[in-house]
Write an enzyme that holds these catalytic residues in place. Sequence first.
Site, PDB file in Angstrom:
ATOM      1  N   ARG A 182       0.914  -1.156   0.126  1.00  0.00           N
ATOM      2  CA  ARG A 182      -0.227   0.153  -0.128  1.00  0.00           C
ATOM      3  C   ARG A 182       0.805   1.322  -0.088  1.00  0.00           C
ATOM      4  O   ARG A 182       0.624   2.177  -0.715  1.00  0.00           O
ATOM      5  CB  ARG A 182      -0.898   0.036   1.183  1.00  0.00           C
ATOM      6  CG  ARG A 182      -2.007  -1.045   1.231  1.00  0.00           C
ATOM      7  CD  ARG A 182      -3.120  -0.862   0.415  1.00  0.00           C
ATOM      8  NE  ARG A 182      -2.539  -1.448  -1.101  1.00  0.00           N
ATOM      9  CZ  ARG A 182      -2.526  -2.946  -1.271  1.00  0.00           C
ATOM     10  NH1 ARG A 182      -2.849  -3.789  -0.315  1.00  0.00           N
ATOM     11  NH2 ARG A 182      -2.036  -3.369  -2.502  1.00  0.00           N
ATOM     12  N   ASN A 205     -20.852   4.235  -1.066  1.00  0.00           N
ATOM     13  CA  ASN A 205     -19.950   5.005  -1.295  1.00  0.00           C
ATOM     14  C   ASN A 205     -18.732   4.847  -0.296  1.00  0.00           C
ATOM     15  O   ASN A 205     -19.059   5.387   0.796  1.00  0.00           O
ATOM     16  CB  ASN A 205     -20.379   6.191  -2.019  1.00  0.00           C
ATOM     17  CG  ASN A 205     -21.206   5.884  -3.191  1.00  0.00           C
ATOM     18  OD1 ASN A 205     -21.204   4.956  -3.795  1.00  0.00           O
ATOM     19  ND2 ASN A 205     -22.240   6.835  -3.220  1.00  0.00           N
ATOM     20  N   HIS A 250     -19.469  -0.076   2.862  1.00  0.00           N
ATOM     21  CA  HIS A 250     -18.155  -0.455   2.288  1.00  0.00           C
ATOM     22  C   HIS A 250     -16.993   0.333   2.806  1.00  0.00           C
ATOM     23  O   HIS A 250     -16.054   0.378   2.414  1.00  0.00           O
ATOM     24  CB  HIS A 250     -18.269  -0.282   0.921  1.00  0.00           C
ATOM     25  CG  HIS A 250     -19.201  -1.385   0.205  1.00  0.00           C
ATOM     26  ND1 HIS A 250     -19.817  -1.234  -1.076  1.00  0.00           N
ATOM     27  CD2 HIS A 250     -19.872  -2.508   0.739  1.00  0.00           C
ATOM     28  CE1 HIS A 250     -20.453  -2.063  -1.241  1.00  0.00           C
ATOM     29  NE2 HIS A 250     -20.777  -2.965  -0.178  1.00  0.00           N
ATOM     30  N   CYS A 306     -11.281  -5.304  17.032  1.00  0.00           N
ATOM     31  CA  CYS A 306     -12.156  -4.487  17.958  1.00  0.00           C
ATOM     32  C   CYS A 306     -13.406  -3.852  16.954  1.00  0.00           C
ATOM     33  O   CYS A 306     -14.312  -3.358  17.593  1.00  0.00           O
ATOM     34  CB  CYS A 306     -11.872  -3.894  18.868  1.00  0.00           C
ATOM     35  SG  CYS A 306     -11.135  -2.209  18.559  1.00  0.00           S
ATOM     36  N   CYS A 312      -6.322  -3.810  23.027  1.00  0.00           N
ATOM     37  CA  CYS A 312      -6.752  -4.461  22.083  1.00  0.00           C
ATOM     38  C   CYS A 312      -5.561  -5.052  21.345  1.00  0.00           C
ATOM     39  O   CYS A 312      -5.273  -6.346  21.347  1.00  0.00           O
ATOM     40  CB  CYS A 312      -7.835  -3.788  21.188  1.00  0.00           C
ATOM     41  SG  CYS A 312      -8.180  -4.569  19.444  1.00  0.00           S
ATOM     42  N   SER A 321     -27.569   0.116  -8.880  1.00  0.00           N
ATOM     43  CA  SER A 321     -28.164  -0.796  -9.526  1.00  0.00           C
ATOM     44  C   SER A 321     -28.680  -2.096  -8.611  1.00  0.00           C
ATOM     45  O   SER A 321     -29.463  -2.932  -8.906  1.00  0.00           O
ATOM     46  CB  SER A 321     -27.300  -1.401 -10.560  1.00  0.00           C
ATOM     47  OG  SER A 321     -26.154  -1.654 -10.066  1.00  0.00           O
ATOM     48  N   ASN A 354     -32.981   6.899 -10.509  1.00  0.00           N
ATOM     49  CA  ASN A 354     -31.753   6.204 -11.074  1.00  0.00           C
ATOM     50  C   ASN A 354     -32.048   6.596 -12.682  1.00  0.00           C
ATOM     51  O   ASN A 354     -33.502   6.345 -13.125  1.00  0.00           O
ATOM     52  CB  ASN A 354     -32.015   4.975 -10.800  1.00  0.00           C
ATOM     53  CG  ASN A 354     -30.538   4.067 -11.137  1.00  0.00           C
ATOM     54  OD1 ASN A 354     -29.906   4.686 -12.356  1.00  0.00           O
ATOM     55  ND2 ASN A 354     -29.943   3.474 -10.549  1.00  0.00           N
TER      56      ASN A 354
HETATM   57 ZN   LIG Z   1      -8.816  -3.026  18.275  1.00  0.00          ZN
END
Ligand SMILES: [Zn+2]
Length: 280
Positions: free
Chosen positions: A82, A124, A141, A152, A177, A216, A240
């Site tokens: 990345r 989106n 998303h 967590c 965590c 859609s 739409n």
């Molecule tokens: Zn965490």
Amino acid sequence: MLTATDRIAAVTDTLDLDAIAAAAELLAHAQHAVALAGAGMSKESGIPTFRGEGGLWTRLGEPPLNQYETFAADPRRWWERRLEEAQQPNEFAGALEAAEPNPGHVALAELEAMGVLGHLITQNIDDLHRRAGQRAITEIHGNRHWMRCTACGTRWPRDEITIDPQSLPPHCLESACGGIVKNDTVMFGEPIPFGALLTCERETDQADCFLTIGTSAVVYPAAQYPVDAVRRGVPLIEVNPEETPLSEIASVIVRAPSGEALPRIVAAVRARRAAAGRAP
Ligand SMILES: [Zn+2]
């Protein structure tokens, strides 16, 4: 040359005013409308879609379906990639950086401020709804400006997480965590965070009117929410330009881009509520 008034008239000529009036009538009586927004709204802000003609994946190929598996197998390597990619020019990232909320985003935020829209479920990741002022929102998303702990589920704005290339992957800020942190955006093969799904189901159960906008509605679980609402007898408004699998169960269909249709629908809702002596 067209004046602004001419342009509004020109847009009005292409819109189905009966459909806009019918949508406004349903919404004017709603107290907890729920909307599902998809890539069509982002496209109107200049962000390329993934699927369909000219879509990013149509041209460049779909990303591997085992994205999440690759991440989970070696999060350190995934983060290294990345960081390398972030150095390279990227058409999609460039379009996202340049994008601004469009009149459709603004109109949805107004509908919320008027007490009509109770919740927005969006597919989106571009943050444009928040930037337009939307508050009650579930980004199923994820959001490209956020990070999330895979253990967590806590989310933070990207800027709050220090990404040290010498110490990858980054870890959860909750000291008890220690989970691995990734981008909040949901990868192929990654389960949608459970809390987000619960919120969407609860909101859909409370909806007294449901809108689908620029989607859609073929990707689950999002595709299920409008179907569940209609099954309970809740009216569905589809905004739409294209026909979708939901068109046949919609009560009202506005065949127009959201940036043209939504401001007019919201203005008509406001006029109806004012006429009925309710808060504008
Ligand atoms: Zn965490």
